[in-house]
Design a protein around this motif. Structure first.
Motif, PDB file in Angstrom:
ATOM      1  N   ALA A 109      15.037  83.214  13.261  1.00  0.00           N
ATOM      2  CA  ALA A 109      14.916  83.783  12.371  1.00  0.00           C
ATOM      3  C   ALA A 109      16.570  84.202  12.441  1.00  0.00           C
ATOM      4  CB  ALA A 109      14.252  85.478  12.738  1.00  0.00           C
ATOM      5  N   PRO A 110      16.985  84.781  11.258  1.00  0.00           N
ATOM      6  CA  PRO A 110      18.422  84.814  10.337  1.00  0.00           C
ATOM      7  C   PRO A 110      18.233  86.299  11.769  1.00  0.00           C
ATOM      8  CG  PRO A 110      16.412  85.986   8.639  1.00  0.00           C
ATOM      9  CD  PRO A 110      15.919  85.514   9.806  1.00  0.00           C
ATOM     10  N   GLY A 111      20.039  85.494  12.372  1.00  0.00           N
ATOM     11  CA  GLY A 111      20.473  85.745  12.677  1.00  0.00           C
ATOM     12  C   GLY A 111      21.285  85.731  14.316  1.00  0.00           C
ATOM     13  N   VAL A 112      19.573  85.147  14.503  1.00  0.00           N
ATOM     14  CA  VAL A 112      19.320  84.568  16.132  1.00  0.00           C
ATOM     15  C   VAL A 112      18.133  83.782  16.169  1.00  0.00           C
ATOM     16  CG1 VAL A 112      17.395  86.492  15.456  1.00  0.00           C
ATOM     17  CG2 VAL A 112      18.098  86.620  18.422  1.00  0.00           C
ATOM     18  N   ALA A 113      17.997  83.140  16.886  1.00  0.00           N
ATOM     19  CA  ALA A 113      17.661  81.819  17.226  1.00  0.00           C
ATOM     20  C   ALA A 113      17.612  82.270  19.131  1.00  0.00           C
ATOM     21  CB  ALA A 113      18.570  80.405  17.476  1.00  0.00           C
ATOM     22  N   LEU A 114      15.838  81.954  19.269  1.00  0.00           N
ATOM     23  CA  LEU A 114      15.709  82.170  20.988  1.00  0.00           C
ATOM     24  C   LEU A 114      14.750  81.054  21.328  1.00  0.00           C
ATOM     25  CD1 LEU A 114      14.683  86.071  20.600  1.00  0.00           C
ATOM     26  CD2 LEU A 114      16.949  85.585  21.091  1.00  0.00           C
ATOM     27  N   MET A 115      14.778  80.858  22.337  1.00  0.00           N
ATOM     28  CA  MET A 115      14.097  80.220  23.578  1.00  0.00           C
ATOM     29  C   MET A 115      12.897  80.906  23.924  1.00  0.00           C
ATOM     30  SD  MET A 115      15.777  77.167  23.839  1.00  0.00           S
ATOM     31  CE  MET A 115      17.032  75.667  22.562  1.00  0.00           C
ATOM     32  N   LEU A 116      11.561  80.569  24.425  1.00  0.00           N
ATOM     33  CA  LEU A 116      11.009  81.215  24.936  1.00  0.00           C
ATOM     34  C   LEU A 116       9.984  80.701  25.153  1.00  0.00           C
ATOM     35  CD1 LEU A 116      10.777  82.890  21.926  1.00  0.00           C
ATOM     36  CD2 LEU A 116       9.388  84.771  23.475  1.00  0.00           C
ATOM     37  N   GLN A 117      10.075  80.512  27.169  1.00  0.00           N
ATOM     38  CA  GLN A 117       9.225  79.568  28.538  1.00  0.00           C
ATOM     39  C   GLN A 117       8.136  80.089  28.540  1.00  0.00           C
ATOM     40  OE1 GLN A 117      11.936  77.295  30.564  1.00  0.00           O
ATOM     41  NE2 GLN A 117      10.131  75.840  31.059  1.00  0.00           N
ATOM     42  N   ARG A 123       5.414  81.685  31.311  1.00  0.00           N
ATOM     43  CA  ARG A 123       4.846  81.286  33.367  1.00  0.00           C
ATOM     44  C   ARG A 123       2.976  82.351  33.657  1.00  0.00           C
ATOM     45  NH1 ARG A 123       7.584  77.542  33.009  1.00  0.00           N
ATOM     46  NH2 ARG A 123      10.172  76.723  33.572  1.00  0.00           N
ATOM     47  N   LEU A 124       3.707  82.319  34.325  1.00  0.00           N
ATOM     48  CA  LEU A 124       2.446  82.576  35.219  1.00  0.00           C
ATOM     49  C   LEU A 124       1.847  84.325  34.402  1.00  0.00           C
ATOM     50  CD1 LEU A 124       2.898  81.543  38.558  1.00  0.00           C
ATOM     51  CD2 LEU A 124       1.602  80.464  37.262  1.00  0.00           C
ATOM     52  N   LEU A 125       0.541  83.982  34.551  1.00  0.00           N
ATOM     53  CA  LEU A 125      -0.405  85.288  34.012  1.00  0.00           C
ATOM     54  C   LEU A 125       0.434  85.837  32.651  1.00  0.00           C
ATOM     55  CD1 LEU A 125       0.445  86.985  37.544  1.00  0.00           C
ATOM     56  CD2 LEU A 125      -1.558  86.227  36.710  1.00  0.00           C
ATOM     57  N   GLY A 126       1.028  85.336  31.803  1.00  0.00           N
ATOM     58  CA  GLY A 126       0.757  85.228  30.450  1.00  0.00           C
ATOM     59  C   GLY A 126       2.157  85.732  30.386  1.00  0.00           C
ATOM     60  N   THR A 127       3.579  85.452  31.012  1.00  0.00           N
ATOM     61  CA  THR A 127       4.475  86.062  30.972  1.00  0.00           C
ATOM     62  C   THR A 127       5.602  85.310  30.089  1.00  0.00           C
ATOM     63  OG1 THR A 127       5.025  85.044  33.354  1.00  0.00           O
ATOM     64  CG2 THR A 127       4.724  87.386  32.933  1.00  0.00           C
ATOM     65  N   TRP A 128       6.046  85.653  29.309  1.00  0.00           N
ATOM     66  CA  TRP A 128       6.995  84.972  28.324  1.00  0.00           C
ATOM     67  C   TRP A 128       8.828  84.901  29.363  1.00  0.00           C
ATOM     68  CZ3 TRP A 128       5.691  81.298  25.533  1.00  0.00           C
ATOM     69  CH2 TRP A 128       4.786  80.779  25.103  1.00  0.00           C
ATOM     70  N   PHE A 129       9.135  83.647  29.423  1.00  0.00           N
ATOM     71  CA  PHE A 129      11.067  84.506  29.645  1.00  0.00           C
ATOM     72  C   PHE A 129      11.723  84.036  28.357  1.00  0.00           C
ATOM     73  CE2 PHE A 129       9.329  84.739  33.730  1.00  0.00           C
ATOM     74  CZ  PHE A 129       9.880  85.760  34.131  1.00  0.00           C
ATOM     75  N   VAL A 130      12.363  84.824  28.202  1.00  0.00           N
ATOM     76  CA  VAL A 130      13.189  84.557  26.873  1.00  0.00           C
ATOM     77  C   VAL A 130      15.120  84.181  27.013  1.00  0.00           C
ATOM     78  CG1 VAL A 130      13.708  86.011  24.870  1.00  0.00           C
ATOM     79  CG2 VAL A 130      11.882  86.098  25.674  1.00  0.00           C
ATOM     80  N   PHE A 131      15.487  83.420  26.378  1.00  0.00           N
ATOM     81  CA  PHE A 131      17.337  83.486  26.234  1.00  0.00           C
ATOM     82  C   PHE A 131      17.782  83.047  25.086  1.00  0.00           C
ATOM     83  CE2 PHE A 131      14.379  79.695  28.151  1.00  0.00           C
ATOM     84  CZ  PHE A 131      15.622  78.461  27.138  1.00  0.00           C
ATOM     85  N   ALA A 132      18.631  83.188  24.739  1.00  0.00           N
ATOM     86  CA  ALA A 132      19.290  82.738  23.613  1.00  0.00           C
ATOM     87  C   ALA A 132      19.602  81.101  22.936  1.00  0.00           C
ATOM     88  CB  ALA A 132      20.465  84.096  23.427  1.00  0.00           C
ATOM     89  N   GLN A 133      19.981  80.956  22.587  1.00  0.00           N
ATOM     90  CA  GLN A 133      19.947  79.701  21.705  1.00  0.00           C
ATOM     91  C   GLN A 133      21.261  79.347  21.968  1.00  0.00           C
ATOM     92  OE1 GLN A 133      19.120  77.642  18.510  1.00  0.00           O
ATOM     93  NE2 GLN A 133      20.759  77.194  18.086  1.00  0.00           N
TER      94      GLN A 133
END
Length: 217
Positions: A115-123, A125-135
């Protein structure tokens, strides 16, 4: 629902990996409205989640308890800090890259949203969780994608990747397979059930193939 201007010092995108539960993620997908948000919902296969009012309400409560949301003077809930950045990326993205990292019997997934000004990676994991870290801001999104694929094949002999590059109204597909010191790419044609392969690519030519697929999505 709003995104407030207040930012939190901890946790920090680009420094920390931040996890969001399934209810929290459903709520963040509901912060914005519009075509970008709808595409994000489709990419994350989350239509049932965002339609579940009870789940989103539980997610909002959880974000509030974690100091990732606050109530303003008018009684409206707004996400803050990292949660605001994630909600903004989900709601205003212009490009989504689905990365499936394959071995003979396993598959791991990463979604890169830009998105404008931000790029994120999402992965996921168990039970519908998502872990987010910045590119890493020092490299392009195409380079970040190549880095993911390279790390995967270095750690998993015979590993491969399936990349889907999406925009609001289009998508392109690219298969990537490690062949020792070189790469083979494939562009599937779903109409003919054939794959056009290019062999013997070095890292530079693979990067160009990724850039071309991104540009044509």
């Amino acid at each position: 629902m709003t995104v407030q201007d207040e930012t939190q010092q901890e946790p920090r995108l680009g420094v920390d990996v931040i996890g969001f539960g399934v209810g929290e993620f459903a709520y963040l997908l509901n912060v914005f409205e519009g075509p970008a948000r709808d595409r994000s919902v489709s990419v994350f296969r989350a239509q049932d989640l965002v339609d579940d009012v009870t789940l989103s309400t539980a997610g909002a409560s959880s974000l509030l308890a974690r100091d990732m949301a606050s109530i303003d003077d008018d009684g409206d809930l707004g996400v803050t800090g990292v949660a605001a950045a994630v909600a903004t990326a989900l709601g205003q993205a212009t490009r989504w890259t689905e990365v499936s990292l394959l071995t003979g019997d396993t598959m791991d997934n990463v979604v890169l949203i830009e998105a404008p000004g931000v790029a994120l990676m999402l992965q996921p994991r168990l039970l519908g969780t998502w872990f987010v870290f910045a590119q890493d801001p020092a490299i392009s999104s195409a380079e970040a994608t190549l880095r993911l694929v390279r790390q995967h094949t270095e750690q998993n002999a015979g590993g491969s990747a399936y990349l889907v590059f999406k925009t609001i109204d289009g998508e392109r597909h690219l298969l990537v397979r490690s062949e020792g010191d070189t790469w083979t790419t494939g562009i599937p044609n779903f109409a003919t059930d054939e794959v056009a392969e290019s062999e013997g690519l070095d890292d530079g030519r693979l990067l160009r193939a990724i850039e071309e697929s991104r540009g044509q999505a």
